[in-house]
Write a protein that holds these residues in place. Structure first.
Motif, PDB file in Angstrom:
ATOM      1  N   GLU A 106       0.843  -1.198   0.000  1.00  0.00           N
ATOM      2  CA  GLU A 106       0.000   0.000   0.000  1.00  0.00           C
ATOM      3  C   GLU A 106       0.881   1.252   0.000  1.00  0.00           C
ATOM      4  OE1 GLU A 106      -2.522   2.501  -0.534  1.00  0.00           O
ATOM      5  OE2 GLU A 106      -3.457   0.529  -0.254  1.00  0.00           O
ATOM      6  N   GLU A 107       0.729   2.084  -1.043  1.00  0.00           N
ATOM      7  CA  GLU A 107       1.561   3.284  -1.169  1.00  0.00           C
ATOM      8  C   GLU A 107       0.743   4.576  -1.238  1.00  0.00           C
ATOM      9  OE1 GLU A 107       5.484   2.508  -3.477  1.00  0.00           O
ATOM     10  OE2 GLU A 107       3.866   1.645  -4.701  1.00  0.00           O
ATOM     11  N   THR A 108      -0.561   4.474  -1.045  1.00  0.00           N
ATOM     12  CA  THR A 108      -1.407   5.668  -1.084  1.00  0.00           C
ATOM     13  C   THR A 108      -1.953   6.003   0.301  1.00  0.00           C
ATOM     14  OG1 THR A 108      -2.060   5.218  -3.363  1.00  0.00           O
ATOM     15  CG2 THR A 108      -3.457   6.723  -2.107  1.00  0.00           C
ATOM     16  N   PHE A 109      -2.616   5.038   0.910  1.00  0.00           N
ATOM     17  CA  PHE A 109      -3.201   5.249   2.231  1.00  0.00           C
ATOM     18  C   PHE A 109      -2.189   4.901   3.326  1.00  0.00           C
ATOM     19  CE2 PHE A 109      -6.695   4.283  -0.661  1.00  0.00           C
ATOM     20  CZ  PHE A 109      -7.558   5.340  -0.406  1.00  0.00           C
ATOM     21  N   ALA A 110      -2.398   5.472   4.518  1.00  0.00           N
ATOM     22  CA  ALA A 110      -1.525   5.202   5.665  1.00  0.00           C
ATOM     23  C   ALA A 110      -2.342   4.660   6.816  1.00  0.00           C
ATOM     24  CB  ALA A 110      -0.795   6.472   6.099  1.00  0.00           C
ATOM     25  N   ARG A 111      -1.813   3.640   7.472  1.00  0.00           N
ATOM     26  CA  ARG A 111      -2.477   3.101   8.664  1.00  0.00           C
ATOM     27  C   ARG A 111      -2.225   4.005   9.854  1.00  0.00           C
ATOM     28  NH1 ARG A 111      -0.422   0.854  13.013  1.00  0.00           N
ATOM     29  NH2 ARG A 111      -1.807  -0.360  14.358  1.00  0.00           N
ATOM     30  N   ALA A 112      -0.996   4.508   9.999  1.00  0.00           N
ATOM     31  CA  ALA A 112      -0.614   5.310  11.162  1.00  0.00           C
ATOM     32  C   ALA A 112       0.596   6.158  10.794  1.00  0.00           C
ATOM     33  CB  ALA A 112      -0.284   4.409  12.352  1.00  0.00           C
ATOM     34  N   VAL A 113       0.881   7.154  11.621  1.00  0.00           N
ATOM     35  CA  VAL A 113       2.053   7.996  11.406  1.00  0.00           C
ATOM     36  C   VAL A 113       2.813   8.139  12.723  1.00  0.00           C
ATOM     37  CG1 VAL A 113       1.057   9.294   9.492  1.00  0.00           C
ATOM     38  CG2 VAL A 113       0.694  10.098  11.828  1.00  0.00           C
ATOM     39  N   GLU A 114       4.110   8.439  12.622  1.00  0.00           N
ATOM     40  CA  GLU A 114       4.924   8.669  13.812  1.00  0.00           C
ATOM     41  C   GLU A 114       4.327   9.815  14.633  1.00  0.00           C
ATOM     42  OE1 GLU A 114       7.417   7.376  15.275  1.00  0.00           O
ATOM     43  OE2 GLU A 114       8.323   5.958  13.867  1.00  0.00           O
ATOM     44  N   GLY A 115       4.258   9.591  15.938  1.00  0.00           N
ATOM     45  CA  GLY A 115       3.680  10.587  16.828  1.00  0.00           C
ATOM     46  C   GLY A 115       2.205  10.393  17.071  1.00  0.00           C
TER      47      GLY A 115
ATOM     48  N   PHE B  27      -1.037   7.260  17.340  1.00  0.00           N
ATOM     49  CA  PHE B  27      -1.238   6.178  18.304  1.00  0.00           C
ATOM     50  C   PHE B  27      -1.320   4.824  17.608  1.00  0.00           C
ATOM     51  CE2 PHE B  27      -5.356   7.953  17.284  1.00  0.00           C
ATOM     52  CZ  PHE B  27      -6.223   6.869  17.181  1.00  0.00           C
ATOM     53  N   GLY B  28      -0.523   4.657  16.539  1.00  0.00           N
ATOM     54  CA  GLY B  28      -0.473   3.383  15.850  1.00  0.00           C
ATOM     55  C   GLY B  28       0.038   2.253  16.717  1.00  0.00           C
ATOM     56  N   PHE B  29       0.814   2.578  17.761  1.00  0.00           N
ATOM     57  CA  PHE B  29       1.339   1.563  18.671  1.00  0.00           C
ATOM     58  C   PHE B  29       0.269   1.064  19.634  1.00  0.00           C
ATOM     59  CE2 PHE B  29       1.639   5.447  21.090  1.00  0.00           C
ATOM     60  CZ  PHE B  29       1.334   5.073  22.382  1.00  0.00           C
ATOM     61  N   ALA B  30      -0.835   1.789  19.754  1.00  0.00           N
ATOM     62  CA  ALA B  30      -1.921   1.401  20.656  1.00  0.00           C
ATOM     63  C   ALA B  30      -2.900   0.490  19.912  1.00  0.00           C
ATOM     64  CB  ALA B  30      -2.655   2.638  21.171  1.00  0.00           C
ATOM     65  N   LYS B  31      -3.468  -0.457  20.652  1.00  0.00           N
ATOM     66  CA  LYS B  31      -4.478  -1.326  20.041  1.00  0.00           C
ATOM     67  C   LYS B  31      -5.828  -0.654  20.254  1.00  0.00           C
ATOM     68  CE  LYS B  31      -5.007  -6.294  19.295  1.00  0.00           C
ATOM     69  NZ  LYS B  31      -4.516  -6.242  17.909  1.00  0.00           N
ATOM     70  N   ALA B  32      -6.025   0.403  19.496  1.00  0.00           N
ATOM     71  CA  ALA B  32      -7.203   1.250  19.635  1.00  0.00           C
ATOM     72  C   ALA B  32      -8.152   1.013  18.466  1.00  0.00           C
ATOM     73  CB  ALA B  32      -6.787   2.718  19.685  1.00  0.00           C
ATOM     74  N   ALA B  33      -9.436   1.112  18.745  1.00  0.00           N
ATOM     75  CA  ALA B  33     -10.450   0.812  17.737  1.00  0.00           C
ATOM     76  C   ALA B  33     -10.282   1.664  16.481  1.00  0.00           C
ATOM     77  CB  ALA B  33     -11.840   1.020  18.336  1.00  0.00           C
ATOM     78  N   GLY B  34      -9.934   2.938  16.657  1.00  0.00           N
ATOM     79  CA  GLY B  34      -9.825   3.843  15.523  1.00  0.00           C
ATOM     80  C   GLY B  34      -8.780   3.438  14.508  1.00  0.00           C
ATOM     81  N   ASN B  35      -7.704   2.790  14.961  1.00  0.00           N
ATOM     82  CA  ASN B  35      -6.676   2.337  14.030  1.00  0.00           C
ATOM     83  C   ASN B  35      -7.234   1.362  13.012  1.00  0.00           C
ATOM     84  OD1 ASN B  35      -4.513   3.805  15.089  1.00  0.00           O
ATOM     85  ND2 ASN B  35      -4.041   2.242  16.614  1.00  0.00           N
TER      86      ASN B  35
END
Length: 354
Positions: free
Chosen positions: A180-189, A191-199
């Motif tokens: 995947e090179e268009t959309f991003a799951r998370a960015v530095e800074g 909360f991609g490291f959290a197992k949060a529903a929004g991710n």
């Protein structure tokens, strides 16, 4: 004061177990008879309960629905050959859940209550733990805000719960994945490291588009440059290149998977070189083209080890060696399974008996 002596247990009058076809389980569709529930109010956790599996009653102004204050975890329980119930690395899951809670301004859940509540829940629903090869009892702890207001601020009240469901394999066959090179799951800074529903909510649309193209999952790349691999959908990501296990280093945009950590340790124990570092898309695709990419797989609690057989990149599908010809990942998966089931010594103290 909350203590392990205050867990109230209310058992169901009618078990749904006789209705379950354990040979035909869809992942996450069949739920056990009971659940563990504890509420947070007035600055402390209230008396926990084990009650029959049932719906919750929520206010339409519930802030979790409006602002996403919700986190969860995933772990598994098994029965060994002697019929003993074992849980795999539950303390690690609770530590990660409490890190997620801190990031989303939610209260930590006490480890002693978590462990005793989980063990008691598994003892109550022991007959729900499947024993066929490849099956397990999936455990889903979760927490969400339970306030009643509209406004972007942390709630003062929360509910913590654990539900369980018997499952077979999450993926039944090797995977076709797309870079995947268009959309991003998370960015530095973030909360991609959290197992949060929004991710996970944000990942659904790109995954849907990939599925329409015939892929099972995405290989997420970094949100800034899309030059480096991060995760793969519900899993951490690993490659075997030139007889070395290579995996993206953890960051604030990558979930610290418990299975990831386990596989890394097993690999090191077996003498397989391990590199945790930035892994560029260019490096992996070059290896796929010149034949030095020996194996690729995702790993996670639900997925365990899921072999990747095809990587789609900029309109071209690259085929990897068949699973039967792979030297490393099948052996890593077998050793992990043997430790979980008590067939191999648990030298790291990962297995907890219920």
């Amino acid at each position: 004061m909350l203590s392990t002596q205050t867990i109230h247990i209310e058992k169901t009058n009618t078990s749904r177990l006789p209705q379950v076809d354990f040979s035909n389980l869809e992942f996450g569709q069949t739920f056990s008879d009971h659940m563990f529930v504890a509420d947070y109010a007035n600055g402390e956790w209230q008396t926990p309960e084990i009650v029959p599996f049932q719906n919750f009653s929520l206010s339409p102004a519930n802030p979790a629905l409006h602002y996403g204050q919700a986190i969860f975890e995933g772990l598994k329980a098994y029965k060994n050959e002697d019929g003993e119930i074992s849980i795999f690395r539950p303390e690690a899951n609770l530590r990660r859940m409490n890190l997620s809670a801190d990031r989303l301004c939610m209260p930590a859940f006490p480890e002693e209550i978590f462990m005793e509540g989980l063990k008691e829940l598994l003892r109550v629903d022991a007959d729900w733990i499947p024993t066929t090869a490849g099956s397990s009892l999936y455990i889903r702890p979760f927490m969400f805000a339970t306030g009643e207001f509209l406004g972007v601020k942390p709630s003062d009240t929360y509910r913590f719960a654990i539900i369980t469901c018997p499952v077979n394999a999450y993926y039944s066959s090797p995977l076709r994945v797309k870079v995947e090179e268009t959309f991003a799951r998370a960015v530095e800074g973030g909360f991609g490291f959290a197992k949060a529903a929004g991710n996970y909510a944000g990942s659904l649309y790109p995954a849907k588009k990939a599925a329409e193209e015939g892929y099972h999952q995405l290989l997420w790349t970094d949100g800034k440059t899309h030059q480096y691999f991060e995760e793969s959908g519900t899993m951490n990501l690993m490659f075997i290149i030139n007889d070395t296990l290579i995996t993206p280093a953890l960051s604030t945009s990558i979930l610290a998977g418990v299975t990831r950590d386990t596989i890394i340790q097993i690999a090191k124990d077996r003498g397989l070189p391990v590199e945790e570092r930035k892994v560029s898309v260019a490096e992996v695709m070059e290896a796929a083209q010149n034949g030095t990419l020996q194996e690729a797989f995702g790993c996670g609690t639900a997925a365990v080890i899921s072999h990747i057989e095809t990587i789609g990149y900029r309109g071209t599908d690259y085929q990897l060696p068949a699973v039967v010809n792979r030297k490393y990942s099948p052996a890593l998966a077998q050793e992990l399974n043997d430790i979980r089931l008590g067939k191999k010594a648990d030298v790291h103290g990962w297995v907890v008996k219920a």
